[in-house]
Motif scaffolding. Sequence first.
Motif, mmCIF file in Angstrom:
data_model
loop_
_atom_site.group_PDB
_atom_site.id
_atom_site.type_symbol
_atom_site.label_atom_id
_atom_site.label_comp_id
_atom_site.label_asym_id
_atom_site.label_seq_id
_atom_site.Cartn_x
_atom_site.Cartn_y
_atom_site.Cartn_z
ATOM 1 N N GLY A 99 7.240 11.689 -10.078
ATOM 2 C CA GLY A 99 6.456 10.764 -10.447
ATOM 3 C C GLY A 99 6.226 10.782 -11.762
ATOM 4 N N LEU A 100 6.473 11.868 -12.583
ATOM 5 C CA LEU A 100 6.356 11.707 -14.120
ATOM 6 C C LEU A 100 7.146 10.743 -14.744
ATOM 7 N N LEU A 101 8.025 10.329 -14.339
ATOM 8 C CA LEU A 101 9.077 9.412 -14.762
ATOM 9 C C LEU A 101 8.382 7.849 -14.943
ATOM 10 N N GLY A 102 7.133 7.766 -14.241
ATOM 11 C CA GLY A 102 6.349 6.535 -13.935
ATOM 12 C C GLY A 102 5.845 6.313 -15.533
ATOM 13 N N CYS A 103 5.566 7.320 -16.340
ATOM 14 C CA CYS A 103 4.884 6.984 -17.547
ATOM 15 C C CYS A 103 5.402 7.791 -18.606
ATOM 16 N N GLY A 104 4.989 8.875 -18.970
ATOM 17 C CA GLY A 104 5.035 9.822 -20.212
ATOM 18 C C GLY A 104 6.344 10.356 -20.491
ATOM 19 N N VAL A 148 1.049 -1.079 -0.088
ATOM 20 C CA VAL A 148 -0.056 0.140 -0.021
ATOM 21 C C VAL A 148 0.959 1.313 0.108
ATOM 22 N N VAL A 149 0.751 2.114 -0.917
ATOM 23 C CA VAL A 149 1.354 3.304 -1.221
ATOM 24 C C VAL A 149 0.498 4.579 -0.934
ATOM 25 N N ALA A 150 0.981 5.666 0.038
ATOM 26 C CA ALA A 150 0.459 6.723 0.062
ATOM 27 C C ALA A 150 0.857 7.605 -1.077
ATOM 28 N N ILE A 151 0.022 8.107 -1.791
ATOM 29 C CA ILE A 151 0.480 8.957 -3.008
ATOM 30 C C ILE A 151 0.726 10.394 -2.702
ATOM 31 N N LYS A 152 1.797 11.034 -3.068
ATOM 32 C CA LYS A 152 2.280 12.257 -2.873
ATOM 33 C C LYS A 152 1.802 13.166 -4.174
ATOM 34 N N ALA A 153 2.155 12.565 -5.373
ATOM 35 C CA ALA A 153 1.786 13.345 -6.447
ATOM 36 C C ALA A 153 1.633 12.381 -7.722
ATOM 37 N N CYS A 154 0.599 12.901 -8.749
ATOM 38 C CA CYS A 154 0.448 11.941 -9.810
ATOM 39 C C CYS A 154 0.218 12.936 -10.854
ATOM 40 N N GLY A 155 0.714 12.481 -11.927
ATOM 41 C CA GLY A 155 0.693 13.507 -13.413
ATOM 42 C C GLY A 155 -0.642 12.993 -14.138
ATOM 43 N N VAL A 156 -1.224 13.888 -14.812
ATOM 44 C CA VAL A 156 -2.596 13.625 -15.572
ATOM 45 C C VAL A 156 -1.924 13.405 -16.906
ATOM 46 N N CYS A 157 -2.036 12.219 -17.463
ATOM 47 C CA CYS A 157 -1.634 11.556 -18.532
ATOM 48 C C CYS A 157 -2.727 11.440 -19.634
#
Length: 363
Positions: free
Chosen positions: A158-163, A33-42
């Motif tokens: 967090g943006l390294l996670g995808c785009g 379980v991970v507490a999210i700090k930031a997440c990009g809108v892709c």
Amino acid sequence: MPQQVRGVIARAKGAPTELVTINIPDPGPGEAVVAIKACGVCHTDLHYREGGIGDDYPYLLGHEAAGIVESVGDGVTDLEPGDYVILNWRAVCGSCRACKRGRPWYCFATFNADQKMTLEDGTELSPALGIGAFADKTLVAAGQCTKVDPDARPAAAGLLGCGIMAGLGAAINTGGVSRGDSVAVIGCGGVGSAAIAGARLAGASKIIAIDVDDRKLEGAKQLGATDVINSRNADPVEAVQGLTGGFGADVVIDAVGRPETWKQAFYARDLAGTVVLVGVPTPEMQLELPLLDVFGRGGSLKSSWYGDCLPERDFPMLIDLYLQGRLPLDSFVSEEIGIDGVDQAFETMAAGQVLRSVVVMEG
């Protein structure tokens, strides 16, 4: 104990997103379980909402995320509570035919959490790319968590996670850009701009940005483009050849993913050059090309999946470069928004006004 947190869902095709209460189970074996700090809108999240990926509604949206490991399940030995991680959607299995051949970035059996997050009434949620990070917390497979230096700002990391990884990897991993190469990038949104940054990082001597929007071209200059072409005003193939001594670029990256842009990439490369497709086509698109032209030009025609990245190898390295000031991840963060601003961010993204809107969680 199972928890209830906020999460952004797409309940039906084309319907506005909803901010609802979701249930997060305790992590089972191999889960975290991970507490999210930031997440990009892709764009991928928008594709989920619009039914462009599947119809397994309701979807829990969000996947370009950084956060803090809160708890882990049995058998997890390489993570512990408090670890700062970037979430990835390529948790390699280590045993499929690609992994056994030493090519884990092509893993054919990536895995996600076995348990399901649910709505309050027990309806099971489908997390976007197996992550679902427009939420206070999310449940993932432990292998989807990549530990990085905690000094990295979550909105950028967090943006390294995808785009951003897709674009950087298209240049560095798939395209094999190296010192002195000439590179052209078609499409200067988030992924294309990341490809430009990757080409600069790899030491390309000429980096040509191509788009129809002068604002994006100006941004491309800030990320390392040496030349820009507005393809509304000039034939991009002729313009690239004119900037490369009449030969074409060593590597051309199509970050749009349309038949017409791929053809431009094909003919804008040098005779033995490389074409990299990283923009995602839609199912109905067809490509027609003289086979003799394919034979006669040689070189390589490649597709780039997730920038051919290996998260455990690439994420820590790229975060180190970011902290050294050599990789401008902060430049990709156009705006920071709250968790209730996802639909507005989709509209802003569709209008081409941002590289990335980033949901930053409270606290």
